[in-house]
Design a protein around this motif. Sequence first.
Motif, PDB file in Angstrom:
ATOM      1  N   GLU A 185       0.456  -5.424   4.104  1.00  0.00           N
ATOM      2  CA  GLU A 185       1.741  -5.101   4.698  1.00  0.00           C
ATOM      3  C   GLU A 185       2.848  -5.188   3.652  1.00  0.00           C
ATOM      4  OE1 GLU A 185       2.667  -7.086   8.296  1.00  0.00           O
ATOM      5  OE2 GLU A 185       0.706  -6.725   9.219  1.00  0.00           O
ATOM      6  N   LYS A 186       3.946  -4.496   3.934  1.00  0.00           N
ATOM      7  CA  LYS A 186       5.051  -4.429   2.994  1.00  0.00           C
ATOM      8  C   LYS A 186       6.275  -5.136   3.570  1.00  0.00           C
ATOM      9  CE  LYS A 186       3.450   0.147   1.572  1.00  0.00           C
ATOM     10  NZ  LYS A 186       3.824   1.571   1.412  1.00  0.00           N
ATOM     11  N   PRO A 187       7.132  -5.658   2.717  1.00  0.00           N
ATOM     12  CA  PRO A 187       8.400  -6.204   3.225  1.00  0.00           C
ATOM     13  C   PRO A 187       9.199  -5.132   3.951  1.00  0.00           C
ATOM     14  CG  PRO A 187       8.007  -6.887   0.951  1.00  0.00           C
ATOM     15  CD  PRO A 187       6.973  -5.861   1.265  1.00  0.00           C
ATOM     16  N   SER A 188       9.983  -5.557   4.918  1.00  0.00           N
ATOM     17  CA  SER A 188      10.766  -4.610   5.711  1.00  0.00           C
ATOM     18  C   SER A 188      11.867  -3.993   4.858  1.00  0.00           C
ATOM     19  CB  SER A 188      11.377  -5.313   6.923  1.00  0.00           C
ATOM     20  OG  SER A 188      10.361  -5.838   7.761  1.00  0.00           O
ATOM     21  N   ILE A 189      11.945  -2.664   4.907  1.00  0.00           N
ATOM     22  CA  ILE A 189      12.986  -1.934   4.182  1.00  0.00           C
ATOM     23  C   ILE A 189      14.150  -1.684   5.138  1.00  0.00           C
ATOM     24  CG2 ILE A 189      13.542   0.189   2.955  1.00  0.00           C
ATOM     25  CD1 ILE A 189      10.630   0.378   2.132  1.00  0.00           C
ATOM     26  N   PRO A 190      15.363  -2.060   4.776  1.00  0.00           N
ATOM     27  CA  PRO A 190      16.493  -1.895   5.703  1.00  0.00           C
ATOM     28  C   PRO A 190      16.764  -0.431   6.015  1.00  0.00           C
ATOM     29  CG  PRO A 190      17.260  -2.494   3.509  1.00  0.00           C
ATOM     30  CD  PRO A 190      15.774  -2.632   3.481  1.00  0.00           C
ATOM     31  N   SER A 191      17.259  -0.174   7.205  1.00  0.00           N
ATOM     32  CA  SER A 191      17.599   1.182   7.625  1.00  0.00           C
ATOM     33  C   SER A 191      19.031   1.503   7.216  1.00  0.00           C
ATOM     34  CB  SER A 191      17.447   1.315   9.139  1.00  0.00           C
ATOM     35  OG  SER A 191      18.281   0.390   9.821  1.00  0.00           O
ATOM     36  N   GLY A 192      19.333   2.790   7.140  1.00  0.00           N
ATOM     37  CA  GLY A 192      20.680   3.210   6.812  1.00  0.00           C
ATOM     38  C   GLY A 192      21.018   3.207   5.348  1.00  0.00           C
ATOM     39  N   ILE A 193      20.049   3.011   4.488  1.00  0.00           N
ATOM     40  CA  ILE A 193      20.310   3.025   3.047  1.00  0.00           C
ATOM     41  C   ILE A 193      20.087   4.441   2.524  1.00  0.00           C
ATOM     42  CG2 ILE A 193      19.683   0.608   2.771  1.00  0.00           C
ATOM     43  CD1 ILE A 193      16.974   1.469   1.765  1.00  0.00           C
ATOM     44  N   PRO A 194      20.604   4.776   1.345  1.00  0.00           N
ATOM     45  CA  PRO A 194      20.410   6.117   0.793  1.00  0.00           C
ATOM     46  C   PRO A 194      18.921   6.462   0.691  1.00  0.00           C
ATOM     47  CG  PRO A 194      22.050   4.927  -0.460  1.00  0.00           C
ATOM     48  CD  PRO A 194      21.461   3.945   0.490  1.00  0.00           C
ATOM     49  N   PRO A 195      18.563   7.725   0.926  1.00  0.00           N
ATOM     50  CA  PRO A 195      17.152   8.117   0.852  1.00  0.00           C
ATOM     51  C   PRO A 195      16.498   7.790  -0.483  1.00  0.00           C
ATOM     52  CG  PRO A 195      18.461   9.851   1.873  1.00  0.00           C
ATOM     53  CD  PRO A 195      19.433   8.837   1.369  1.00  0.00           C
ATOM     54  N   LEU A 196      17.262   7.901  -1.564  1.00  0.00           N
ATOM     55  CA  LEU A 196      16.681   7.590  -2.876  1.00  0.00           C
ATOM     56  C   LEU A 196      16.289   6.122  -2.972  1.00  0.00           C
ATOM     57  CD1 LEU A 196      18.642   9.553  -5.632  1.00  0.00           C
ATOM     58  CD2 LEU A 196      16.210   9.651  -5.128  1.00  0.00           C
ATOM     59  N   VAL A 197      17.139   5.248  -2.440  1.00  0.00           N
ATOM     60  CA  VAL A 197      16.826   3.820  -2.471  1.00  0.00           C
ATOM     61  C   VAL A 197      15.627   3.526  -1.569  1.00  0.00           C
ATOM     62  CG1 VAL A 197      17.718   1.502  -2.045  1.00  0.00           C
ATOM     63  CG2 VAL A 197      19.229   3.258  -2.963  1.00  0.00           C
ATOM     64  N   GLU A 198      15.605   4.135  -0.398  1.00  0.00           N
ATOM     65  CA  GLU A 198      14.479   3.933   0.514  1.00  0.00           C
ATOM     66  C   GLU A 198      13.172   4.408  -0.111  1.00  0.00           C
ATOM     67  OE1 GLU A 198      13.185   5.084   5.119  1.00  0.00           O
ATOM     68  OE2 GLU A 198      15.053   5.829   4.251  1.00  0.00           O
ATOM     69  N   ASN A 199      13.206   5.562  -0.778  1.00  0.00           N
ATOM     70  CA  ASN A 199      12.012   6.079  -1.443  1.00  0.00           C
ATOM     71  C   ASN A 199      11.592   5.171  -2.591  1.00  0.00           C
ATOM     72  OD1 ASN A 199       9.999   8.169  -2.000  1.00  0.00           O
ATOM     73  ND2 ASN A 199      11.243   8.636  -3.800  1.00  0.00           N
ATOM     74  N   LEU A 200      12.577   4.648  -3.319  1.00  0.00           N
ATOM     75  CA  LEU A 200      12.287   3.757  -4.442  1.00  0.00           C
ATOM     76  C   LEU A 200      11.642   2.470  -3.963  1.00  0.00           C
ATOM     77  CD1 LEU A 200      12.639   3.109  -7.494  1.00  0.00           C
ATOM     78  CD2 LEU A 200      14.841   2.105  -6.892  1.00  0.00           C
ATOM     79  N   LEU A 201      12.202   1.850  -2.910  1.00  0.00           N
ATOM     80  CA  LEU A 201      11.638   0.604  -2.395  1.00  0.00           C
ATOM     81  C   LEU A 201      10.243   0.828  -1.829  1.00  0.00           C
ATOM     82  CD1 LEU A 201      14.782  -0.917  -0.637  1.00  0.00           C
ATOM     83  CD2 LEU A 201      13.790  -1.563  -2.831  1.00  0.00           C
ATOM     84  N   GLY A 202      10.029   1.967  -1.170  1.00  0.00           N
ATOM     85  CA  GLY A 202       8.685   2.261  -0.681  1.00  0.00           C
ATOM     86  C   GLY A 202       7.671   2.324  -1.808  1.00  0.00           C
ATOM     87  N   GLY A 203       8.089   2.864  -2.961  1.00  0.00           N
ATOM     88  CA  GLY A 203       7.192   2.885  -4.112  1.00  0.00           C
ATOM     89  C   GLY A 203       6.965   1.517  -4.710  1.00  0.00           C
ATOM     90  N   CYS A 204       8.012   0.678  -4.731  1.00  0.00           N
ATOM     91  CA  CYS A 204       7.871  -0.673  -5.286  1.00  0.00           C
ATOM     92  C   CYS A 204       6.872  -1.507  -4.491  1.00  0.00           C
ATOM     93  CB  CYS A 204       9.225  -1.380  -5.309  1.00  0.00           C
ATOM     94  SG  CYS A 204      10.403  -0.724  -6.510  1.00  0.00           S
ATOM     95  N   PHE A 205       6.716  -1.210  -3.199  1.00  0.00           N
ATOM     96  CA  PHE A 205       5.861  -2.014  -2.333  1.00  0.00           C
ATOM     97  C   PHE A 205       4.482  -1.403  -2.124  1.00  0.00           C
ATOM     98  CE2 PHE A 205      10.103  -3.399  -0.340  1.00  0.00           C
ATOM     99  CZ  PHE A 205      10.235  -4.412  -1.272  1.00  0.00           C
ATOM    100  N   MET A 206       4.047  -0.533  -3.005  1.00  0.00           N
ATOM    101  CA  MET A 206       2.682  -0.014  -2.927  1.00  0.00           C
ATOM    102  C   MET A 206       1.699  -1.119  -3.321  1.00  0.00           C
ATOM    103  SD  MET A 206       2.954   3.050  -1.840  1.00  0.00           S
ATOM    104  CE  MET A 206       1.292   3.644  -2.106  1.00  0.00           C
ATOM    105  N   SER A 207       0.603  -1.236  -2.565  1.00  0.00           N
ATOM    106  CA  SER A 207      -0.360  -2.306  -2.842  1.00  0.00           C
ATOM    107  C   SER A 207      -1.035  -2.110  -4.190  1.00  0.00           C
ATOM    108  CB  SER A 207      -1.412  -2.350  -1.722  1.00  0.00           C
ATOM    109  OG  SER A 207      -0.817  -2.695  -0.493  1.00  0.00           O
ATOM    110  N   ASP A 208      -1.323  -0.872  -4.549  1.00  0.00           N
ATOM    111  CA  ASP A 208      -1.929  -0.576  -5.853  1.00  0.00           C
ATOM    112  C   ASP A 208      -0.812  -0.458  -6.875  1.00  0.00           C
ATOM    113  OD1 ASP A 208      -3.205   0.516  -8.107  1.00  0.00           O
ATOM    114  OD2 ASP A 208      -4.671   1.567  -6.883  1.00  0.00           O
ATOM    115  N   LEU A 209      -0.817  -1.321  -7.861  1.00  0.00           N
ATOM    116  CA  LEU A 209       0.285  -1.361  -8.834  1.00  0.00           C
ATOM    117  C   LEU A 209       0.440  -0.052  -9.600  1.00  0.00           C
ATOM    118  CD1 LEU A 209      -0.910  -1.919 -12.013  1.00  0.00           C
ATOM    119  CD2 LEU A 209      -1.614  -3.998 -10.883  1.00  0.00           C
ATOM    120  N   ARG A 210      -0.648   0.729  -9.721  1.00  0.00           N
ATOM    121  CA  ARG A 210      -0.571   1.986 -10.461  1.00  0.00           C
ATOM    122  C   ARG A 210       0.295   3.017  -9.740  1.00  0.00           C
ATOM    123  NH1 ARG A 210      -6.875   2.928 -10.879  1.00  0.00           N
ATOM    124  NH2 ARG A 210      -6.595   2.175  -8.730  1.00  0.00           N
TER     125      ARG A 210
END
Length: 608
Positions: A266-291
Amino acid sequence: MASKVAATSKPDDSEYEIVEGESENVLSMTTPWVNSSTLKLRHRIGRGPFGDVWLATHHQSTEDYDEHHEVAIKMLHPIKEDQRRVVLDKFDDLFSKCHGMDNVCQLRGICSISGRICIVMKFYEGSVGDKMARLKGGKLALPDVLRYGIDLANGIMEMHSKGFLVLNLKPSNFLLADNDKAVLGDVGVPYLLLGIQLPSSDMAVRLGTPNYMAPEQWQPEVRGPMSFETASWGFGCSIVEMLTGVQPWCGRSVDEIYDFVVRKQEKPSIPSGIPPLVENLLGGCFMSDLRSRPSMADILHVLKSLQNTDDEEVWTGIETREIRKSSVNLGYTEWFLSKDHLQVDDTVRSRKPANSCKHENMDVPEGTVVGLERDTDPEGFALVKVHGRHDPLRVHVSVLERVTNGLAAGDWVRLKDEDKKHSPVGILHSIDRDGNVTVGFIGLPTLWKGISSQLQMAEAYSVGQFVKLKANVLSPRFKWPCKRSGGCATGRISRVLPNGCLVVKFPGMLPFGEEHGSFLADPAEVEVVTFSTCPGVVKKYQHLEDFHWAVRPLLIAMGILAAMKLGFFVGKKMGRTKNRKQHNDSIGQGDCRNLEDSGKSRWLVFSV
């Protein structure tokens, strides 16, 4: 405790010898050693997983000047005597390479107080975490988050450029310097303790603060390796906390966080209402596979692009960068695909889909890049010259992978000269154009570094394959279940970790008594099982049972149902045959019957 420690005005001679080495003649102005007699501890200002932080006064006196400076001292937890020399040698390397970094806290040296190694740093008035605690709601405005994020990303990149891992990112470790500039604090402590035997079992299994730790940090030698992308997870957690004022996994115990992050992915909760670029970036940071996570250079690029954009454009929807998809869904993140920058004259081939051993569509079996088109797309298209074709192929770079000396990132490899300290089979993480490679192996907490000539191709494994222990493996690296009838069970691969470790589930066995019904396996100790490799009908049926524990009960139930249906059909058939025989016998007695009515007899014709 403060008075007791501060009373130690002179360093213990035995401790001084352990730390200093052979002679005081080796000391000079460039040595990181600080004499503990020049330090006076005042009071403790913090406590972390690796030790306590003290505010102290550093007294420097010569014939020309007499100065006192406030410093912060990171007093580490006790370390075994035979490991102290290793820590000091690593700190010497860290001290020399980190000198002069702009976005990293200044290291003043190292000393020993009351038998504990102490790291002396410049004292900063506060941290980002302290600033958040003073604000209503405990959260920062987006411009401040972007500004601090850029400062910290630059500091992390400086550490990475020197080859150091940053493993303990959190707002309380983001110190504030002059002009409200954020600098990376508490640098190098997990790095110093990495690979040494620690007296605390908790410190031995994790190197960081649990709420900010990536999956591979919990068991780096098993679920690793830790790499530069490990910092992306902690950085993402820190950004989330700065935006929301709430710590990731707040209120959860260490075991619960481990269960969420490692087992359940599971991933930490990403806040809603943030810029799409930030949301996309945080989603990538929380990928289980580091690659699949963004590199720190990618993070810095996104944050700078947001900082240079008007507030209205930020919040009204900035489109995220998209990778054009080919007809085959590769299943990779844009961050994974952006790490391999192709150049002219590179040898390339079609990229395999994620979690696959074979190419489903080999448009480019192997070719040479003769041109690149990047006018409208940051990645663009590549012109690939393929043997047997006159005109080059125009292919999007996202479906190509660079091949050097017959190897590409993601290949399964085996060491030619095996090392008993770790598994000989692993996954290639990177290979540069000179043949230098990094590989993830089970048993190593970080990436193994070498050259391509030390490796050879190994059998590949993918999700969905069935595997069992090899017959010659008597004591496997990880626990492996056995069947009730004897012999090792056969399981299905559910995940492949970045170091090649296989997460195997056993659907043919009930998971009673076994934790989540999954086990780990060393790829060098298992072999693939298929119907074609099962000799005889009995083995094939046993392999069929491995697909699910309900196969045998279902077949038994179907057999009983079929037997009952067959018995009912045979019984009904026999009943019909018996009735027909009795009927025919009654007809055989004659077509007419002698009936008596009122003492008179008459003959009637019997109709059939």
